[in-house]
Design an enzyme around this catalytic site. Structure first.
Site, PDB file in Angstrom:
ATOM      1  N   ARG A 244      27.148   4.378  -9.046  1.00 34.35           N
ATOM      2  CA  ARG A 244      28.528   4.859  -9.022  1.00 34.35           C
ATOM      3  C   ARG A 244      29.423   3.859  -9.738  1.00 34.35           C
ATOM      4  O   ARG A 244      29.253   2.643  -9.612  1.00 34.35           O
ATOM      5  CB  ARG A 244      29.013   5.057  -7.589  1.00 34.35           C
ATOM      6  N   LYS A 271      30.119   3.577  -1.322  1.00 42.70           N
ATOM      7  CA  LYS A 271      30.883   4.783  -1.028  1.00 42.70           C
ATOM      8  C   LYS A 271      30.406   5.359   0.301  1.00 42.70           C
ATOM      9  O   LYS A 271      29.579   6.274   0.351  1.00 42.70           O
ATOM     10  CB  LYS A 271      30.710   5.821  -2.142  1.00 42.70           C
ATOM     11  N   HIS A 344      30.657   9.601 -13.581  1.00 39.47           N
ATOM     12  CA  HIS A 344      29.817  10.003 -12.445  1.00 39.47           C
ATOM     13  C   HIS A 344      28.655  10.871 -12.913  1.00 39.47           C
ATOM     14  O   HIS A 344      27.608  10.929 -12.264  1.00 39.47           O
ATOM     15  CB  HIS A 344      30.668  10.758 -11.418  1.00 39.47           C
ATOM     16  N   ARG A 347      24.844   9.826 -13.327  1.00 39.93           N
ATOM     17  CA  ARG A 347      23.922   9.911 -12.201  1.00 39.93           C
ATOM     18  C   ARG A 347      23.118  11.216 -12.279  1.00 39.93           C
ATOM     19  O   ARG A 347      21.910  11.239 -12.006  1.00 39.93           O
ATOM     20  CB  ARG A 347      24.697   9.835 -10.880  1.00 39.93           C
ATOM     21  N   HIS A 370      22.442   9.238  -1.769  1.00 42.83           N
ATOM     22  CA  HIS A 370      23.000  10.473  -1.231  1.00 42.83           C
ATOM     23  C   HIS A 370      22.679  10.580   0.254  1.00 42.83           C
ATOM     24  O   HIS A 370      21.611  10.164   0.698  1.00 42.83           O
ATOM     25  CB  HIS A 370      22.423  11.690  -1.963  1.00 42.83           C
ATOM     26  N   TYR A 380      15.171  10.935  11.209  1.00 39.48           N
ATOM     27  CA  TYR A 380      13.770  10.518  11.237  1.00 39.48           C
ATOM     28  C   TYR A 380      13.274   9.963   9.897  1.00 39.48           C
ATOM     29  O   TYR A 380      12.391   9.109   9.872  1.00 39.48           O
ATOM     30  CB  TYR A 380      12.888  11.699  11.662  1.00 39.48           C
TER      31      TYR A 380
END
Length: 413
Positions: A244, A271, A344, A347, A370, A380
């Site tokens: 980022r 972020k 951006h 990415r 993410h 998990y």
């Protein structure tokens, strides 16, 4: 003996410097304080106790006006109304009324949300409310505001084509009303259903550079004489690592271990929601071989700055995130004559290439930092995929390097 206007004008402290009281008739008196202030007071009896009511100051309130106010207070007493108690009740009512104004609820809501939001986001939300909402609703009692009033102010950004702004404003106004309902200051939310009355914004993905054009883009950046060397190297890292822009320009040399080829982004610049930063983890980026010489050159360029990308005006501040965005527009990547590119979007460039190569989607998403939307799965699946992510970035850097060399060779022929 009754006072005269001259007595009031010439009133001073006692000879020993203590405050002085000059008495008029029917409970009116003038108090001279050591500060020099002269205050009109009305002394009276209520419920068997002596009370003092401050009327105002002299000369702002003349002797004649003070007597008129005294007579009014005496009439209240004759009706069984204690002037001091009445004043306190009016002040309480005024405080309650002020707390019920939309602007007061707005400030309360912003204070609550400020604990969760980053300061920059909080400032942006406050600015949008100050621009579109508070001039219209700020001084209104929140319980008196009707849906059509809210809709009317939302039409302003909507008619200007700012559909996202209208959508966010409705959400924020609705949240303020929810706070008012929770604290007993209104009974319903006039903004709750207004989303049905607004045009829906069309969600568009960030403008991304197709990975097939990434080598040519990097070659163009390298050859562009209008870009500083620092900006050129920033673009190379953004394309190569898919990080980022905010996290990249704020990073410091202390976050790097070049021998271990690792860049660790601390939570304070990641972020993540502001309230989660104290407990958030750092995010490690495995560095491909090609990133090391870029960082070594940046080390020379940054001098004594703690930042990898110092601000040109001060080495003690990081580069502004808008710097590369402005550079892209100057290079023509604005969607008019050439492809539109957003920082951006680099990415997405990396993600698209990695997914098409068949790499593990979980590893790709982990590299991009993410958040897993499936809360059960997120609880998990805490795998870091370090080895796979390292392989992805090295393969991507190799792919870029090979094709950049081809582009440069073609440019020379």
């Amino acid at each position: 003996m009754a006072l005269t206007a001259l007595d009031c004008k010439n009133a001073t402290l006692k000879p020993d410097g203590r405050m002085n009281i000059l008495y008029d008739e029917k409970g009116l008196r003038l108090l001279v304080r050591p500060s020099g202030t002269k205050s009109w007071q009305f002394k009276y009896q209520s419920s068997g106790k002596s009370q003092v009511f401050t009327i105002g100051t002299f000369p702002e309130l003349s002797l004649k006006e003070a007597r008129s106010k005294r007579d009014e207070l005496r009439r209240q007493l004759a009706q069984g109304i204690d002037p001091q108690a009445e004043k306190q009740q009016q002040e309480r009512a005024a405080r309650v009324a002020a707390a019920n104004l939309f602007e007061a609820l707005t400030e309360e809501w912003l204070e609550i949300m400020g604990a969760e939001w980053a300061p920059r986001h909080l400032a942006g939300v406050r600015t949008s409310l100050q621009r579109y909402v508070l001039p219209v609703l700020g001084k209104r009692p929140i319980s008196d505001i009707a849906p059509m009033e809210v809709l009317a102010l939302l039409r302003v950004p909507e008619k200007a084509g700012k559909l996202d702004t209208a959508k966010r404003l409705r959400e924020r106004i609705s949240a303020i009303f929810k706070l008012a309902i929770a604290t007993g200051r209104c009974r319903y939310n006039p903004a709750a259903d207004l989303d049905r009355a607004l045009k829906s914004p069309i969600s568009k993905p960030r403008a991304a550079l197709p990975y097939s054009e990434a080598p040519a883009f990097i070659a163009e950046v390298e050859a562009n004489p209008t870009l500083t060397r620092q900006t050129q190297l920033l673009f190379k890292l953004l394309v190569m690592l898919g990080t980022r822009i905010g996290e990249t320009v704020q990073t410091e040399w202390a976050h790097f271990d070049l021998e271990a080829r690792t860049w660790t982004i601390p939570p304070e610049i990641r972020k993540v929601k502001h309230r989660l930063k104290p407990t958030a983890e750092s995010h490690a980026i495995p560095l491909p071989e090609q990133a090391i010489p870029i960082l070594e050159e940046l080390r020379q360029l940054s001098g004594s700055s703690p930042f990898v990308f110092p601000n040109r005006d001060s080495i003690n501040r990081p580069m502004c995130p808008d710097t590369p965005r402005v550079a892209l527009r100057r290079m023509g990547f604005d969607g008019e004559k050439r492809l539109k590119i957003d920082t951006h979007g680099f990415r997405a460039t990396l993600s698209t290439w990695a997914n098409e190569q068949g790499y593990n989607p979980d590893a790709i998403e982990r590299h991009l930092s993410h958040i897993e939307r499936n809360q059960v799965r997120a609880a998990y699946n805490r795998a870091r995929y370090s080895t796979e992510r390292s392989e992805i970035l090295q393969a991507w850097a190799d792919w870029l390097e090979g094709r950049i060399m081809t582009v440069e060779q073609l440019a020379k022929t």
